[in-house]
Design a protein around this motif. Sequence first.
Motif, PDB file in Angstrom:
ATOM      1  N   GLN A 109       0.831  -1.207   0.000  1.00  0.00           N
ATOM      2  CA  GLN A 109       0.000   0.000   0.000  1.00  0.00           C
ATOM      3  C   GLN A 109       0.862   1.252   0.000  1.00  0.00           C
ATOM      4  O   GLN A 109       1.867   1.319   0.703  1.00  0.00           O
ATOM      5  N   ARG A 115      -5.686  -2.204   1.482  1.00  0.00           N
ATOM      6  CA  ARG A 115      -5.063  -3.484   1.099  1.00  0.00           C
ATOM      7  C   ARG A 115      -5.772  -4.090  -0.115  1.00  0.00           C
ATOM      8  O   ARG A 115      -5.145  -4.686  -0.981  1.00  0.00           O
ATOM      9  N   ASN A 147      -0.601  -8.877   0.631  1.00  0.00           N
ATOM     10  CA  ASN A 147      -1.988  -8.396   0.759  1.00  0.00           C
ATOM     11  C   ASN A 147      -2.710  -8.313  -0.577  1.00  0.00           C
ATOM     12  O   ASN A 147      -2.065  -8.162  -1.606  1.00  0.00           O
ATOM     13  N   LEU A 174      -1.301 -10.395  13.355  1.00  0.00           N
ATOM     14  CA  LEU A 174      -0.623  -9.107  13.577  1.00  0.00           C
ATOM     15  C   LEU A 174      -1.576  -8.096  14.230  1.00  0.00           C
ATOM     16  O   LEU A 174      -1.186  -7.396  15.171  1.00  0.00           O
ATOM     17  N   ARG A 178      -1.286  -6.200  17.899  1.00  0.00           N
ATOM     18  CA  ARG A 178      -1.472  -4.753  18.116  1.00  0.00           C
ATOM     19  C   ARG A 178      -2.528  -4.513  19.195  1.00  0.00           C
ATOM     20  O   ARG A 178      -2.376  -3.633  20.044  1.00  0.00           O
ATOM     21  N   HIS A 202      -8.092  -9.360   7.582  1.00  0.00           N
ATOM     22  CA  HIS A 202      -6.920  -8.517   7.869  1.00  0.00           C
ATOM     23  C   HIS A 202      -7.121  -7.273   7.000  1.00  0.00           C
ATOM     24  O   HIS A 202      -6.563  -7.146   5.918  1.00  0.00           O
ATOM     25  N   ALA A 244      -1.565  -0.055  10.716  1.00  0.00           N
ATOM     26  CA  ALA A 244      -0.737  -0.201   9.507  1.00  0.00           C
ATOM     27  C   ALA A 244      -0.653   1.124   8.756  1.00  0.00           C
ATOM     28  O   ALA A 244       0.439   1.574   8.378  1.00  0.00           O
ATOM     29  N   ILE A 248       2.730   3.124   7.953  1.00  0.00           N
ATOM     30  CA  ILE A 248       3.100   3.307   6.539  1.00  0.00           C
ATOM     31  C   ILE A 248       3.229   4.797   6.208  1.00  0.00           C
ATOM     32  O   ILE A 248       4.147   5.214   5.485  1.00  0.00           O
ATOM     33  N   THR A 254       5.349  -1.602   6.829  1.00  0.00           N
ATOM     34  CA  THR A 254       5.450  -2.229   8.148  1.00  0.00           C
ATOM     35  C   THR A 254       6.266  -3.496   7.932  1.00  0.00           C
ATOM     36  O   THR A 254       6.089  -4.176   6.918  1.00  0.00           O
TER      37      THR A 254
HETATM   38  C1  LIG Z   1       0.662  -3.688   5.839  1.00  0.00           C
HETATM   39  C2  LIG Z   1      -0.208  -4.490   6.687  1.00  0.00           C
HETATM   40  O1  LIG Z   1      -1.039  -5.237   6.224  1.00  0.00           O
HETATM   41  C3  LIG Z   1      -0.081  -4.375   8.126  1.00  0.00           C
HETATM   42  O2  LIG Z   1       0.925  -3.913   8.653  1.00  0.00           O
HETATM   43  O3  LIG Z   1      -1.053  -4.722   8.824  1.00  0.00           O
END
Ligand SMILES: CC(=O)C(=O)O
Length: 351
Positions: A109, A115, A147, A174, A178, A202, A244, A248, A254
Motif C-alpha cells: 500500500q 489493502r 496483501n 498481527l 497490536r 486482515h 498499519a 506506513i 510495516t
Molecule cells: C501492511 C499491513 O497489512 C499491516 O501492517 O497490517
Amino acid sequence: MDPNSKTIPSSAAPPEKNRGEVMAEHRLKTSVAIIGCGDVGSTLAYTLVLQPICSEVILVDPKEDLLQAQVRDLGDATYRGQTGARVRAGTHKDAGQADIVVITAGAKQKIGESRLSLLSRNLHILSSIFQAMSPINPNTILLLVANPVDILTYFARKLSGLPESQVLGTGTTLDSARLRGILAQKADVAPNSIDAYVLGEHGDSQFIAWSSCTIGTSPLRLALPQVSDPAFKKDIADHTRGAAAAIIAAKGCTAYGIGMVAASICKYILFDSRTVRPLSFYQPELGCCLSMPAVIGRKGIIKKMPIELDESEQKNLEECAGNLRAVIDGAEKEMMADEQLRKALEADKGS
Ligand SMILES: CC(=O)C(=O)O
Ligand SMILES: NC(=O)C1=CN([C@@H]2O[C@H](COP(=O)(O)OP(=O)(O)OC[C@H]3O[C@@H](n4cnc5c(N)ncnc54)[C@H](O)[C@@H]3O)[C@@H](O)[C@H]2O)C=CC1
C-alpha cells in the motif's frame, strides 16, 4: 563376546529418541523459502536466522541485485553461527520444495491506499509464482503474507492444488498483537498476559471478539472496567485497525511486526507446537478465507478452535465474510477474462 569390545552388536535395537532429539534432528533439515525479499521478506529472513527455527532460508526475488545483496547482508548476520541457519538465493522451483513457502511477493500500500486495492496486481504475481514453482512439494505448508492476505490465501488454495489445511495466511495475528499491545498499556500488564483476538479480515472489516477477551483468567469487564464505555472500545478498535496506515504514512512500510509474526508461525509449524492463533484459512460455511482461532502444527491448520461470539460479533463475522465473498466473486470474473489467470484456475478445476 569380548567384554572390552566397543563395537555395538548388530542385533541391538537403536536407542529410542526422545521428542527433543527428534525435533533437533528434524530442525537440522528444515527449510523455509521466502518469495519476495523486499522489506517484509528480508525482515522475516533476519528474524528466522536469529532464532533456532530452521536450518536453511531460501530467498527468491526477480530483482537479482537486491536478492544477492540481501543474501550477503543476511549471511553477515549469521557469522557467529549460533543458530546454524544458512541463507541462500534460490529459484522459484527450489522454493517449491521447501518445508514452508512464505509468500511476501507483491505490491504494497501507498499512503492512503487500502489493502484490497492491491488485489489485481498481486493476484497476477501469485499466479506466476505457482506456475514457476510447479510441481510443488505436496507436503509444503504455504504461508501467505502479501496483501490482501485473505483473498490471496483463498486463491493460493486453488492455484497450488494443496490440501486446505496446508494453505494459511498470517491473517489477524498481527492485528491481535497490536490489540494486545494497546490493551496491555491500558491495563498496565504484560501483553502476553492478555488473550484477545481480532477476527475476520486482515483489513477494514476486521472486528474484535470482545466477549472472549481475558487478562489472566479475568474477563476484560473485570480487569479493565473502561470497556463498558462504547467510546473506549471504539478508540481501541480504531487504533488497532489504523495501525498499519499510521506506520506506513511515517516510514513507508510495516516490517518488524509481521516479520516476528510470520517467523513465529514458521516455528509453530516446524516444531509441531499446536499453538492457537487467529489465522486466515478456508471457512467452508462462509465460502472464503478469513481469520478464526486455529491450532497450528506440522501439517498446517490442525483444527479450528471453537470460539463463542455474542450476537453483534456474529453479525460482524457474517458482514465481513459477505464483503470478502463479494471481492472474491469480482476477482474470479477478472480471472476468467484474463487468459493466464483463467488457465491457472481451470487447471485447478480439472485436477
Ligand atoms: C501492511 C499491513 O497489512 C499491516 O501492517 O497490517
Ligand atoms: N499480512 C500482513 O500482515 C502484512 C502484509 N504486508 C504485505 O506484504 C507485501 C510485501 O511488502 P514489502 O515487503 O513491504 O514490499 P516490497 O516492495 O518491499 O517487496 C516486495 C518484493 O516482492 C518482489 N516480487 C515481485 N514479484 C515477485 C515474484 N514473482 N517472485 C518473487 N518476488 C517477487 C519484488 O521484487 C519486491 O522485492 C505487500 O503486499 C504488503 O502489503 C506487509 C506487512 C504486513
